[in-house]
Scaffold this motif. Sequence first.
Motif, PDB file in Angstrom:
ATOM      1  N   LYS A 284     -35.066 -31.701  55.421  1.00  0.00           N
ATOM      2  CA  LYS A 284     -36.229 -31.096  54.765  1.00  0.00           C
ATOM      3  C   LYS A 284     -37.445 -31.988  55.008  1.00  0.00           C
ATOM      4  CE  LYS A 284     -35.605 -30.205  50.439  1.00  0.00           C
ATOM      5  NZ  LYS A 284     -35.164 -30.149  49.040  1.00  0.00           N
ATOM      6  N   LEU A 285     -38.520 -31.395  55.505  1.00  0.00           N
ATOM      7  CA  LEU A 285     -39.741 -32.142  55.813  1.00  0.00           C
ATOM      8  C   LEU A 285     -40.868 -31.771  54.868  1.00  0.00           C
ATOM      9  CD1 LEU A 285     -39.999 -31.931  59.705  1.00  0.00           C
ATOM     10  CD2 LEU A 285     -39.235 -33.857  58.322  1.00  0.00           C
ATOM     11  N   PHE A 286     -41.569 -32.790  54.416  1.00  0.00           N
ATOM     12  CA  PHE A 286     -42.821 -32.612  53.690  1.00  0.00           C
ATOM     13  C   PHE A 286     -43.928 -32.935  54.674  1.00  0.00           C
ATOM     14  CE2 PHE A 286     -46.506 -33.983  51.425  1.00  0.00           C
ATOM     15  CZ  PHE A 286     -46.580 -33.128  50.342  1.00  0.00           C
ATOM     16  N   ILE A 287     -44.754 -31.944  55.010  1.00  0.00           N
ATOM     17  CA  ILE A 287     -45.837 -32.113  55.979  1.00  0.00           C
ATOM     18  C   ILE A 287     -47.094 -32.528  55.220  1.00  0.00           C
ATOM     19  CG2 ILE A 287     -47.168 -31.022  57.818  1.00  0.00           C
ATOM     20  CD1 ILE A 287     -44.075 -31.123  58.317  1.00  0.00           C
TER      21      ILE A 287
ATOM     22  N   VAL B 198     -42.176 -27.888  54.260  1.00  0.00           N
ATOM     23  CA  VAL B 198     -43.222 -27.419  53.362  1.00  0.00           C
ATOM     24  C   VAL B 198     -44.470 -28.233  53.659  1.00  0.00           C
ATOM     25  CG1 VAL B 198     -41.651 -26.696  51.508  1.00  0.00           C
ATOM     26  CG2 VAL B 198     -42.645 -28.986  51.452  1.00  0.00           C
ATOM     27  N   SER B 199     -45.612 -27.600  53.528  1.00  0.00           N
ATOM     28  CA  SER B 199     -46.876 -28.319  53.707  1.00  0.00           C
ATOM     29  C   SER B 199     -47.366 -28.806  52.348  1.00  0.00           C
ATOM     30  CB  SER B 199     -47.924 -27.411  54.342  1.00  0.00           C
ATOM     31  OG  SER B 199     -48.281 -26.373  53.444  1.00  0.00           O
ATOM     32  N   ALA B 200     -48.191 -29.835  52.373  1.00  0.00           N
ATOM     33  CA  ALA B 200     -48.790 -30.328  51.131  1.00  0.00           C
ATOM     34  C   ALA B 200     -49.513 -29.201  50.407  1.00  0.00           C
ATOM     35  CB  ALA B 200     -49.743 -31.479  51.439  1.00  0.00           C
ATOM     36  N   ARG B 201     -50.198 -28.373  51.174  1.00  0.00           N
ATOM     37  CA  ARG B 201     -50.938 -27.260  50.576  1.00  0.00           C
ATOM     38  C   ARG B 201     -50.013 -26.264  49.892  1.00  0.00           C
ATOM     39  NH1 ARG B 201     -54.827 -24.406  54.522  1.00  0.00           N
ATOM     40  NH2 ARG B 201     -55.858 -26.394  54.298  1.00  0.00           N
ATOM     41  N   SER B 202     -48.862 -25.973  50.503  1.00  0.00           N
ATOM     42  CA  SER B 202     -47.963 -24.953  49.955  1.00  0.00           C
ATOM     43  C   SER B 202     -47.337 -25.351  48.623  1.00  0.00           C
ATOM     44  CB  SER B 202     -46.868 -24.592  50.959  1.00  0.00           C
ATOM     45  OG  SER B 202     -45.926 -25.644  51.073  1.00  0.00           O
ATOM     46  N   VAL B 203     -47.315 -26.649  48.318  1.00  0.00           N
ATOM     47  CA  VAL B 203     -46.790 -27.110  47.030  1.00  0.00           C
ATOM     48  C   VAL B 203     -47.907 -27.739  46.183  1.00  0.00           C
ATOM     49  CG1 VAL B 203     -44.397 -27.349  47.788  1.00  0.00           C
ATOM     50  CG2 VAL B 203     -45.967 -29.284  48.037  1.00  0.00           C
ATOM     51  N   ASP B 204     -49.155 -27.380  46.515  1.00  0.00           N
ATOM     52  CA  ASP B 204     -50.345 -27.788  45.769  1.00  0.00           C
ATOM     53  C   ASP B 204     -50.511 -29.309  45.668  1.00  0.00           C
ATOM     54  OD1 ASP B 204     -52.713 -26.927  44.585  1.00  0.00           O
ATOM     55  OD2 ASP B 204     -51.884 -27.006  42.561  1.00  0.00           O
TER      56      ASP B 204
ATOM     57  N   ILE C  19     -47.176 -38.087  46.367  1.00  0.00           N
ATOM     58  CA  ILE C  19     -46.437 -37.438  47.448  1.00  0.00           C
ATOM     59  C   ILE C  19     -45.103 -38.139  47.667  1.00  0.00           C
ATOM     60  CG2 ILE C  19     -46.426 -37.034  49.949  1.00  0.00           C
ATOM     61  CD1 ILE C  19     -49.489 -36.522  49.638  1.00  0.00           C
ATOM     62  N   TYR C  20     -45.125 -39.459  47.670  1.00  0.00           N
ATOM     63  CA  TYR C  20     -43.904 -40.251  47.833  1.00  0.00           C
ATOM     64  C   TYR C  20     -42.885 -39.872  46.752  1.00  0.00           C
ATOM     65  CZ  TYR C  20     -40.865 -44.315  48.057  1.00  0.00           C
ATOM     66  OH  TYR C  20     -39.775 -45.128  48.151  1.00  0.00           O
ATOM     67  N   THR C  21     -43.341 -39.816  45.501  1.00  0.00           N
ATOM     68  CA  THR C  21     -42.461 -39.475  44.380  1.00  0.00           C
ATOM     69  C   THR C  21     -41.928 -38.055  44.516  1.00  0.00           C
ATOM     70  OG1 THR C  21     -43.583 -41.033  42.916  1.00  0.00           O
ATOM     71  CG2 THR C  21     -42.326 -39.262  41.862  1.00  0.00           C
ATOM     72  N   TYR C  22     -42.806 -37.123  44.872  1.00  0.00           N
ATOM     73  CA  TYR C  22     -42.386 -35.725  45.056  1.00  0.00           C
ATOM     74  C   TYR C  22     -41.312 -35.633  46.145  1.00  0.00           C
ATOM     75  CZ  TYR C  22     -42.532 -30.741  46.041  1.00  0.00           C
ATOM     76  OH  TYR C  22     -42.165 -29.422  46.243  1.00  0.00           O
ATOM     77  N   ALA C  23     -41.553 -36.293  47.262  1.00  0.00           N
ATOM     78  CA  ALA C  23     -40.603 -36.254  48.373  1.00  0.00           C
ATOM     79  C   ALA C  23     -39.266 -36.865  47.949  1.00  0.00           C
ATOM     80  CB  ALA C  23     -41.172 -36.982  49.585  1.00  0.00           C
ATOM     81  N   LYS C  24     -39.320 -37.966  47.255  1.00  0.00           N
ATOM     82  CA  LYS C  24     -38.087 -38.631  46.813  1.00  0.00           C
ATOM     83  C   LYS C  24     -37.304 -37.734  45.860  1.00  0.00           C
ATOM     84  CE  LYS C  24     -36.285 -42.892  44.985  1.00  0.00           C
ATOM     85  NZ  LYS C  24     -36.478 -44.314  45.143  1.00  0.00           N
TER      86      LYS C  24
END
Length: 113
Positions: free
Chosen positions: A2-5, A27-33, A42-47
């Motif tokens: 799973k990639l976070f762009i 998922v793009s940063a925009r798609s998850v607001d 972002i680091y925390t969200y990805a983790k």
Amino acid sequence: MKLFIDAQISPAIAAWINRTYDDIKAVSARSVDLQFAKDAEIYTYAKQNGYVILSKDDDFLNQLEKHGSPPALIWITSGNTSNARMREILTSSLPKVKSLIEKGEPIVEISDL
């Protein structure tokens, strides 16, 4: 995988990855607001959500140094590129990058040189 762009990379790249690869979801940063989120958020969200971060931002190296992996980081060092060129770069590198990440590499650098 799973990639976070991250926000410096077009959301169109996330959509292209999802159309192109059956074993990679993006998922793009925009798609998850999170397009305006700080790197730590972002680091925390990805983790918390099991994402590997795909970014051009070297600040994520600091996050990994400070907090460790996961998440892993795919660091794009090709500079500013068109979406077409970014697709070429990823097409030639994503299978190998995916293998390295799955083997436990915390950081994989991709360049177009």
